[in-house]
Design a protein around this motif. Structure first.
Motif, short mmCIF file in Angstrom:
data_model
loop_
_atom_site.label_atom_id
_atom_site.label_comp_id
_atom_site.label_asym_id
_atom_site.label_seq_id
_atom_site.Cartn_x
_atom_site.Cartn_y
_atom_site.Cartn_z
N ASP A 189 -89.82 8.58 44.91
CA ASP A 189 -90.15 6.71 45.36
C ASP A 189 -90.96 6.10 43.75
N ALA A 190 -91.26 7.06 43.22
CA ALA A 190 -91.99 6.62 42.05
C ALA A 190 -90.43 6.37 40.59
N CYS A 191 -89.81 7.40 40.82
CA CYS A 191 -89.09 7.36 39.79
C CYS A 191 -88.15 6.27 40.13
N GLU A 192 -88.06 5.94 41.73
CA GLU A 192 -87.22 4.29 41.66
C GLU A 192 -87.26 2.96 40.72
N ALA B 165 -84.86 13.52 39.56
CA ALA B 165 -85.25 12.33 39.75
C ALA B 165 -84.33 11.12 38.71
N MET B 166 -83.51 12.54 37.46
CA MET B 166 -82.56 12.05 36.99
C MET B 166 -80.97 11.49 37.65
N TYR B 167 -80.69 12.16 38.21
CA TYR B 167 -79.60 12.32 38.86
C TYR B 167 -79.72 11.84 40.17
N VAL B 168 -80.86 10.96 40.35
CA VAL B 168 -81.05 9.56 42.09
C VAL B 168 -80.65 8.15 40.84
N ALA B 169 -81.52 8.55 39.79
CA ALA B 169 -81.62 6.90 39.11
C ALA B 169 -80.03 6.99 38.47
N SER B 170 -79.89 7.75 38.68
CA SER B 170 -78.28 7.26 37.23
C SER B 170 -76.82 7.46 38.41
N ALA B 171 -77.08 7.80 39.90
CA ALA B 171 -76.29 7.82 40.86
C ALA B 171 -75.45 6.66 40.91
N ALA B 172 -74.16 6.43 41.23
CA ALA B 172 -73.67 4.95 41.64
C ALA B 172 -74.13 4.33 42.85
N ASP B 173 -74.34 5.49 44.01
CA ASP B 173 -74.24 4.88 45.07
C ASP B 173 -76.39 6.04 44.84
N ASP C 225 -78.75 4.82 47.42
CA ASP C 225 -79.02 5.65 48.69
C ASP C 225 -78.53 7.46 48.88
N LEU C 226 -76.93 7.40 48.46
CA LEU C 226 -76.51 8.24 49.01
C LEU C 226 -76.76 9.50 48.23
N ALA C 227 -77.12 8.97 47.13
CA ALA C 227 -77.56 10.46 46.07
C ALA C 227 -79.07 11.13 46.25
N ARG C 228 -79.92 9.97 47.22
CA ARG C 228 -81.05 10.41 47.96
C ARG C 228 -80.82 11.09 49.07
N ARG C 229 -80.65 11.26 49.53
CA ARG C 229 -80.25 11.47 51.01
C ARG C 229 -79.48 13.30 50.77
N GLU C 230 -78.51 12.98 49.88
CA GLU C 230 -78.64 14.22 48.88
C GLU C 230 -78.76 15.24 48.13
N MET C 231 -80.10 14.64 47.35
CA MET C 231 -81.08 15.06 46.79
C MET C 231 -81.74 15.45 47.55
N THR C 232 -82.39 15.23 48.73
CA THR C 232 -84.06 15.38 49.62
C THR C 232 -83.13 16.58 50.28
N THR C 233 -81.62 16.58 50.90
CA THR C 233 -81.50 17.42 51.67
C THR C 233 -82.09 19.22 50.68
N VAL C 234 -81.19 18.70 49.36
CA VAL C 234 -81.03 19.95 48.92
C VAL C 234 -82.40 20.13 48.37
N ILE C 235 -83.11 19.51 47.87
CA ILE C 235 -84.92 19.84 47.96
C ILE C 235 -85.54 21.09 49.10
N GLU C 236 -85.53 19.79 50.12
CA GLU C 236 -85.56 20.97 51.18
C GLU C 236 -85.19 22.19 51.73
N ARG C 237 -84.14 22.26 51.63
CA ARG C 237 -83.77 23.73 51.25
C ARG C 237 -84.05 24.73 50.74
N THR C 238 -84.39 23.95 48.89
CA THR C 238 -84.30 24.64 48.04
C THR C 238 -86.21 25.34 48.29
#
Length: 105
Positions: free
Chosen positions: A6-9, A75-83, A85-98
């Motif tokens: 959130d902060a890195c947005e 944070a870098m992945y989400v910040a540099s993504a074209a989409d 919102d999609l990047a955030r959802r995908e990254m959240t899933t990856v982080i939760e699993r990790t």
């Protein structure tokens, strides 16, 4: 992790914490400044989680370093993504699993 993403947005947070800070000060100096705060916070949470039986017993310092790298790269992945919102959802899933891999029980 959600609060960090959130902060890195905010563009100014991205610029200061993810891009300019480390490059202007140099990676080693940046780490010296951040470790007493960020590393200590994460390491303390891990120590408490292990003591409470919520986190599996792993060496806390290396795990804290690994989790910092996950947070920064996420944070870098989400910040540099074209989409973002999609990047955030995908990254959240990856982080939760990790993070679930470190949970006890």
């Amino acid at each position: 992790m959600d609060a960090w993403l959130d902060a890195c947005e905010a563009p100014e947070v991205q610029r200061i914490l993810l891009t300019d800070g480390p490059s202007v000060l140099g990676w080693m100096r940046w780490r010296e400044l951040c470790q007493p705060y960020v590393l200590a916070l994460i390491e303390g949470a891990l120590i408490q989680g292990i003591a409470d039986g919520d986190v599996i017993d792993l060496p806390t310092r290396p795990l804290a370093h690994a989790l910092i790298s996950v947070a920064d790269e996420a944070a870098m992945y989400v910040a540099s993504a074209a989409d973002r919102d999609l990047a955030r959802r995908e990254m959240t899933t990856v982080i939760e699993r990790t993070l679930s891999a470190f949970m006890a029980g």
